[in-house]
Design a protein around this motif. Structure first.
Motif, PDB file in Angstrom:
ATOM      1  N   CYS A  63       0.832  -1.195   0.000  1.00  0.00           N
ATOM      2  CA  CYS A  63       0.000   0.000   0.000  1.00  0.00           C
ATOM      3  C   CYS A  63       0.870   1.250   0.000  1.00  0.00           C
ATOM      4  O   CYS A  63       2.075   1.182   0.226  1.00  0.00           O
ATOM      5  CB  CYS A  63      -0.933   0.016   1.204  1.00  0.00           C
ATOM      6  SG  CYS A  63      -0.086   0.161   2.790  1.00  0.00           S
ATOM      7  N   TRP A  90       4.881   3.938  -4.751  1.00  0.00           N
ATOM      8  CA  TRP A  90       4.325   3.187  -5.869  1.00  0.00           C
ATOM      9  C   TRP A  90       5.442   2.605  -6.742  1.00  0.00           C
ATOM     10  O   TRP A  90       5.389   1.427  -7.122  1.00  0.00           O
ATOM     11  CB  TRP A  90       3.410   4.094  -6.688  1.00  0.00           C
ATOM     12  CG  TRP A  90       2.744   3.436  -7.844  1.00  0.00           C
ATOM     13  CD1 TRP A  90       2.909   3.718  -9.170  1.00  0.00           C
ATOM     14  CD2 TRP A  90       1.774   2.372  -7.802  1.00  0.00           C
ATOM     15  NE1 TRP A  90       2.114   2.903  -9.947  1.00  0.00           N
ATOM     16  CE2 TRP A  90       1.412   2.073  -9.130  1.00  0.00           C
ATOM     17  CE3 TRP A  90       1.182   1.644  -6.762  1.00  0.00           C
ATOM     18  CZ2 TRP A  90       0.485   1.077  -9.448  1.00  0.00           C
ATOM     19  CZ3 TRP A  90       0.261   0.653  -7.078  1.00  0.00           C
ATOM     20  CH2 TRP A  90      -0.076   0.375  -8.408  1.00  0.00           C
ATOM     21  N   GLN A  94       6.518  -1.448  -7.521  1.00  0.00           N
ATOM     22  CA  GLN A  94       6.727  -2.024  -8.854  1.00  0.00           C
ATOM     23  C   GLN A  94       8.128  -2.616  -8.980  1.00  0.00           C
ATOM     24  O   GLN A  94       8.312  -3.660  -9.621  1.00  0.00           O
ATOM     25  CB  GLN A  94       6.502  -0.950  -9.939  1.00  0.00           C
ATOM     26  CG  GLN A  94       5.179  -0.212  -9.867  1.00  0.00           C
ATOM     27  CD  GLN A  94       4.004  -1.093  -9.492  1.00  0.00           C
ATOM     28  OE1 GLN A  94       3.738  -2.119 -10.120  1.00  0.00           O
ATOM     29  NE2 GLN A  94       3.276  -0.687  -8.449  1.00  0.00           N
ATOM     30  N   PRO A 109      -3.969  -8.859  -5.538  1.00  0.00           N
ATOM     31  CA  PRO A 109      -4.529  -7.515  -5.732  1.00  0.00           C
ATOM     32  C   PRO A 109      -6.020  -7.426  -5.387  1.00  0.00           C
ATOM     33  O   PRO A 109      -6.860  -7.142  -6.239  1.00  0.00           O
ATOM     34  CB  PRO A 109      -4.271  -7.256  -7.220  1.00  0.00           C
ATOM     35  CG  PRO A 109      -4.327  -8.618  -7.847  1.00  0.00           C
ATOM     36  CD  PRO A 109      -3.758  -9.575  -6.821  1.00  0.00           C
ATOM     37  N   GLY A 111      -7.337  -5.178  -3.511  1.00  0.00           N
ATOM     38  CA  GLY A 111      -7.732  -3.803  -3.226  1.00  0.00           C
ATOM     39  C   GLY A 111      -7.703  -3.512  -1.736  1.00  0.00           C
ATOM     40  O   GLY A 111      -7.605  -4.421  -0.901  1.00  0.00           O
ATOM     41  N   PHE A 142      -1.467   7.639 -11.314  1.00  0.00           N
ATOM     42  CA  PHE A 142      -2.292   6.451 -11.532  1.00  0.00           C
ATOM     43  C   PHE A 142      -3.196   6.536 -12.761  1.00  0.00           C
ATOM     44  O   PHE A 142      -3.830   5.549 -13.123  1.00  0.00           O
ATOM     45  CB  PHE A 142      -3.136   6.175 -10.281  1.00  0.00           C
ATOM     46  CG  PHE A 142      -2.316   5.885  -9.063  1.00  0.00           C
ATOM     47  CD1 PHE A 142      -1.792   4.621  -8.849  1.00  0.00           C
ATOM     48  CD2 PHE A 142      -2.018   6.886  -8.146  1.00  0.00           C
ATOM     49  CE1 PHE A 142      -1.016   4.351  -7.734  1.00  0.00           C
ATOM     50  CE2 PHE A 142      -1.249   6.632  -7.019  1.00  0.00           C
ATOM     51  CZ  PHE A 142      -0.734   5.360  -6.824  1.00  0.00           C
ATOM     52  N   VAL A 146      -8.140   7.170  -7.718  1.00  0.00           N
ATOM     53  CA  VAL A 146      -7.652   6.141  -6.802  1.00  0.00           C
ATOM     54  C   VAL A 146      -8.746   5.732  -5.825  1.00  0.00           C
ATOM     55  O   VAL A 146      -8.984   4.542  -5.599  1.00  0.00           O
ATOM     56  CB  VAL A 146      -6.413   6.645  -6.034  1.00  0.00           C
ATOM     57  CG1 VAL A 146      -5.997   5.633  -4.960  1.00  0.00           C
ATOM     58  CG2 VAL A 146      -5.258   6.898  -6.997  1.00  0.00           C
ATOM     59  N   ASN A 166      -9.733   1.490  -2.618  1.00  0.00           N
ATOM     60  CA  ASN A 166      -8.566   1.789  -3.433  1.00  0.00           C
ATOM     61  C   ASN A 166      -8.176   0.521  -4.193  1.00  0.00           C
ATOM     62  O   ASN A 166      -7.678  -0.435  -3.586  1.00  0.00           O
ATOM     63  CB  ASN A 166      -7.421   2.260  -2.528  1.00  0.00           C
ATOM     64  CG  ASN A 166      -6.098   2.409  -3.262  1.00  0.00           C
ATOM     65  OD1 ASN A 166      -6.011   2.216  -4.463  1.00  0.00           O
ATOM     66  ND2 ASN A 166      -5.065   2.756  -2.516  1.00  0.00           N
ATOM     67  N   TYR A 168      -5.764  -0.124  -6.084  1.00  0.00           N
ATOM     68  CA  TYR A 168      -4.326  -0.297  -6.323  1.00  0.00           C
ATOM     69  C   TYR A 168      -3.603  -0.955  -5.148  1.00  0.00           C
ATOM     70  O   TYR A 168      -2.403  -1.200  -5.238  1.00  0.00           O
ATOM     71  CB  TYR A 168      -3.678   1.047  -6.641  1.00  0.00           C
ATOM     72  CG  TYR A 168      -4.210   1.668  -7.907  1.00  0.00           C
ATOM     73  CD1 TYR A 168      -3.788   1.222  -9.151  1.00  0.00           C
ATOM     74  CD2 TYR A 168      -5.162   2.683  -7.859  1.00  0.00           C
ATOM     75  CE1 TYR A 168      -4.278   1.784 -10.319  1.00  0.00           C
ATOM     76  CE2 TYR A 168      -5.661   3.250  -9.016  1.00  0.00           C
ATOM     77  CZ  TYR A 168      -5.228   2.801 -10.247  1.00  0.00           C
ATOM     78  OH  TYR A 168      -5.727   3.353 -11.396  1.00  0.00           O
ATOM     79  N   GLU A 169      -4.304  -1.233  -4.068  1.00  0.00           N
ATOM     80  CA  GLU A 169      -3.671  -1.908  -2.924  1.00  0.00           C
ATOM     81  C   GLU A 169      -3.718  -3.419  -3.103  1.00  0.00           C
ATOM     82  O   GLU A 169      -4.582  -3.947  -3.797  1.00  0.00           O
ATOM     83  CB  GLU A 169      -4.370  -1.532  -1.610  1.00  0.00           C
ATOM     84  CG  GLU A 169      -3.848  -0.260  -1.008  1.00  0.00           C
ATOM     85  CD  GLU A 169      -4.257  -0.109   0.444  1.00  0.00           C
ATOM     86  OE1 GLU A 169      -4.569  -1.130   1.092  1.00  0.00           O
ATOM     87  OE2 GLU A 169      -4.260   1.030   0.934  1.00  0.00           O
TER      88      GLU A 169
END
Length: 370
Positions: A63, A90, A94, A109, A111, A142, A146, A166, A168-169
């Motif tokens: 996160c 972020w 990656q 993933p 979320g 992003f 988000v 979210n 992306y978490e």
């Protein structure tokens, strides 16, 4: 130490780079140094049996900050600082995924969600009001919104009917992640010695004399990746912050999937299969939890159990299987310190409770200072 000629020459002779700390930052620094200096001798010193601090003790959250955390950060940091920090977190995630692979770290993933207690309407309303602005400033990173508001479908009690989502978490397996990093380091001929505490160091022309109890050796460069244990080398810019955690035994039929934040990130929980891992509560005793001592307190553990019983798992029978603690590195700023302390000494510390996300990037930046 009563070392033989072979031990001295093999492990401690002609060391180019010595890294103190075998956590996420230290291992990434070592791997990056190996990329840059293929023929160098790299030694990692770790004071614990396993990586101490938080690298093997965290909750496994991939996160970069909940909505209320980001709003809170904007009160003490500039907008540019907050956006830069989120971008680094972020990018760090990656980098970690690229280096190890999603299957190896059990990346899931699902979320992330943030919920608010019913008696905390002020924080909920602030999050709801500020959400469009936060989405706007994060859009360059992003490319889409988000945070969104959703109806709570998990059956939490004593909370607002809405929570913030979210996409992306994600979750990851902290143990598998650290084992994979250690394997990668060993495969790159990086020496790792556990249960070795640096008691002092002395810099001179051409390098540093590093002392381990009654034994010392020379290294050309010394890099500290000790995060929460870095108060002395940063003159107090890093303060330790203990985090207490518990995990339940499996709960049949558990229908909670994802990472969850509560009370500006001071509490956090997730599922691990059919278990619930829950941590946090240092806001109940900031002074007492500003410590490098591992341990548990009745006050915080009772609050964690209360949240499980009354908020997270109402109507479920559960048993606590295990409890532990970890040491994070915090400070007046959440911006990590990546710095050259002197001619031959460097540090990459103060992850601000986001070591899983930002640690790989900070380790890389630390190595690139050399």
């Amino acid at each position: 130490m009563d070392l033989s000629f072979w031990e001295r020459s093999t492990w401690f002779g002609e060391v180019d780079y010595t890294i103190v700390g075998s956590g996420i930052v230290g291992l990434h620094a070592a791997l990056r140094l190996r990329e840059r200096f293929p023929e160098s001798k790299i030694l990692i010193l770790e004071k614990g049996m396993l990586p101490q601090g938080a690298s093997t003790k965290n909750a496994g959250f991939a996160c970069f900050g909940s909505l209320s955390e980001i709003i809170d950060d904007l009160k003490i940091h500039t907008e540019e600082e907050v956006v830069s920090l989120i971008q680094k977190r972020w990018c760090g995630l990656q980098l970690l995924r690229k280096r190890l692979g999603d299957s190896i770290i059990d990346f899931r993933p699902f979320g992330g969600y943030e919920l608010f207690l019913k008696d905390d309407d002020t924080s909920f309303n602030e999050a709801q009001t500020r959400m469009p602005f936060i989405n706007e400033i994060l859009k360059p990173i992003f490319k889409s919104a988000v945070f969104t508001k959703e109806v709570d479908r998990f059956g939490f009690r004593q909370t607002n009917a809405y929570l913030f989502f979210n996409p992306y978490e994600a979750q990851l397996d902290t143990g598998k992640m650290m084992q994979a990093l250690l394997r990668a380091a060993i495969a790159e001929n990086i020496l790792i010695l556990n249960q070795q505490t640096v008691t002092s160091y002395h810099e001179s022309s051409g390098g540093v004399e590093v002392t381990l109890g009654d034994f010392s050796f020379r290294t050309k460069k010394l890099l500290f990746a000790t995060n929460g244990f870095a108060s002395e080398i940063t003159e107090g810019a890093v303060k330790p912050a203990r985090a207490q955690v518990l995990i339940t035994k499996p709960i049949p039929g558990l229908d909670i999937r994802g990472t969850f934040h509560l009370d500006k990130g001071y509490y956090y929980f997730r599922n691990i299969g059919e278990r619930i891992l829950l941590g946090g509560g240092r806001n109940l005793d900031f002074e007492g939890e500003t410590t490098t001592e591992f341990g548990l307190t009745e006050k915080i553990q009772n609050r964690l159990e209360q949240l499980l019983k009354e908020v997270i798992l109402p109507g479920h029978d559960f048993e606590i299987e295990h409890r532990w603690s970890g040491i994070m590195g915090m400070g007046s700023s959440k911006t990590p310190i990546v710095s050259q302390l002197s001619e031959h000494v460097y540090c990459g510390v103060r992850m601000g409770g986001m070591g899983v996300a930002i640690g790989s990037l900070i380790g890389t930046e630390l190595a690139d200072l050399v």
